[in-house]
Scaffold this active site. Structure first.
Site, PDB file in Angstrom:
ATOM      1  N   ASP A  37      15.191 -32.573 -24.675  1.00 14.11           N
ATOM      2  CA  ASP A  37      14.526 -33.713 -24.049  1.00 14.11           C
ATOM      3  C   ASP A  37      14.990 -34.967 -24.787  1.00 14.11           C
ATOM      4  O   ASP A  37      15.461 -34.892 -25.927  1.00 14.11           O
ATOM      5  CB  ASP A  37      12.998 -33.567 -24.140  1.00 14.11           C
ATOM      6  N   ASN A  90      17.024 -28.859 -15.533  1.00 16.75           N
ATOM      7  CA  ASN A  90      15.864 -29.452 -14.879  1.00 16.75           C
ATOM      8  C   ASN A  90      15.760 -30.967 -15.030  1.00 16.75           C
ATOM      9  O   ASN A  90      15.142 -31.628 -14.197  1.00 16.75           O
ATOM     10  CB  ASN A  90      14.609 -28.780 -15.458  1.00 16.75           C
ATOM     11  N   TYR A 156      18.872 -40.561  -5.320  1.00 15.97           N
ATOM     12  CA  TYR A 156      18.159 -39.303  -5.569  1.00 15.97           C
ATOM     13  C   TYR A 156      18.555 -38.264  -4.524  1.00 15.97           C
ATOM     14  O   TYR A 156      18.891 -37.124  -4.864  1.00 15.97           O
ATOM     15  CB  TYR A 156      16.652 -39.547  -5.536  1.00 15.97           C
ATOM     16  N   LYS A 160      20.670 -34.770  -5.352  1.00 18.46           N
ATOM     17  CA  LYS A 160      20.089 -33.447  -5.136  1.00 18.46           C
ATOM     18  C   LYS A 160      20.869 -32.635  -4.110  1.00 18.46           C
ATOM     19  O   LYS A 160      20.977 -31.402  -4.229  1.00 18.46           O
ATOM     20  CB  LYS A 160      18.619 -33.578  -4.741  1.00 18.46           C
ATOM     21  N   ILE A 189       5.358 -32.457  -6.605  1.00 17.30           N
ATOM     22  CA  ILE A 189       4.629 -31.746  -7.643  1.00 17.30           C
ATOM     23  C   ILE A 189       3.896 -32.754  -8.521  1.00 17.30           C
ATOM     24  O   ILE A 189       4.429 -33.829  -8.826  1.00 17.30           O
ATOM     25  CB  ILE A 189       5.593 -30.915  -8.522  1.00 17.30           C
ATOM     26  N   THR A 191       3.365 -34.261 -11.460  1.00 20.13           N
ATOM     27  CA  THR A 191       4.037 -34.375 -12.758  1.00 20.13           C
ATOM     28  C   THR A 191       4.090 -35.848 -13.165  1.00 20.13           C
ATOM     29  O   THR A 191       3.873 -36.739 -12.342  1.00 20.13           O
ATOM     30  CB  THR A 191       5.486 -33.859 -12.681  1.00 20.13           C
TER      31      THR A 191
END
Length: 250
Positions: A37, A90, A156, A160, A189, A191
């Site tokens: 990270d 991820n 984005y 993807k 989601i 998050t």
């Protein structure tokens, strides 16, 4: 027997959100876990949680958008654990909100650098090590916007879609080398990434568009990732698995 017993697993963006849930799920299923990270405090906190619960984990401070960091990550994992069996690429960002004709060039470059280039860099070095192992399993984090548009987020959407294509290519190239590669396409989601990009009213509207009438949970995506990384999905490669509560079904 747990799904990932005696495996060494890696997840990028493991300090929060879906990445954190994947790291914890990897550990619960018996893997030694390496996570990276750009936020050192968050990453170390996840490692501490895994160790507290009886697992084994390693934190690597790294920027997933940089090729040299991805190469270093694999070297550090192998130095610590001797191999790399399982990976989930991820790390990602949402980017600027603007129509394509007004999208800033530097904003485009930043999204593509992490969401697409970063996934390629990660796979590039993971695949070399997995060949040395004699096999492995990679899951790349795409999105529902790997198949449908996200208006006002052209970078984005493009990134993807690219992740899905890259995943299929890897699956075609490495199937006979005992390396599987699949992509997961989460819907919306709950998050930190969603919180940073959408207000409460917008999140409620988006939740209402899914047939399950709610946002997803990071743990629900983690369970799918672990299944795809495990031998339970041993004949599955080149797939793109959407988990969106029915958002794209209509």
């Amino acid at each position: 027997m747990s799904l990932l017993d005696n495996k060494v697993a890696y997840v990028s963006g493991g300090g929060s959100g879906i990445g954190k849930a994947i790291a914890l799920c990897y550990a619960r299923e018996g893997a030694k876990v390496a996570l990276s990270d750009i936020n050192e405090d968050h990453g170390k906190a996840v490692v501490d949680e895994i160790i507290k619960n009886g697992g084994e984990a390693l934190f690597i401070l790294a920027d997933s958008s940089k090729a040299e960091d991805n190469e270093r990550i694999v070297k550090e994992i192998v130095a610590a654990y001797g191999r790399l069996d399982v990976a989930c690429n991820n790390a990602g960002i949402g980017g600027q909100v603007a129509i394509t004709g007004e999208y800033a060039i530097d904003a485009w470059d930043k999204v593509i650098a992490l969401n697409l280039n970063g996934v390629f860099y990660a796979c590039r070095y993971q695949l070399v090590q997995m060949e040395k192992n004699g096999g492995g399993s990679i899951v790349n984090m795409a999105s529902i916007h790997g198949t449908v548009a996200a208006p006002m987020s052209p970078a984005y959407t493009a990134s993807k879609h690219g992740v899905v294509g890259l995943t299929k290519n890897i699956a075609a190239e490495y199937g006979q080398k005992n390396i599987r590669c699949n992509a997961v396409g989460p819907g919306y989601i709950a998050t930190p990434l969603l919180d940073e990009n959408l207000d409460e009213e917008t999140k409620a509207f988006i939740a209402s568009k899914a047939s399950m009438n709610r946002l997803g949970k990071a743990e629900e995506i983690a369970e799918l990732v672990v299944f795809l990384n495990s031998d339970k999905s041993s004949f599955t490669t080149g797939g793109y698995f959407i988990a969106d509560g029915g958002y794209t079904a209509v």
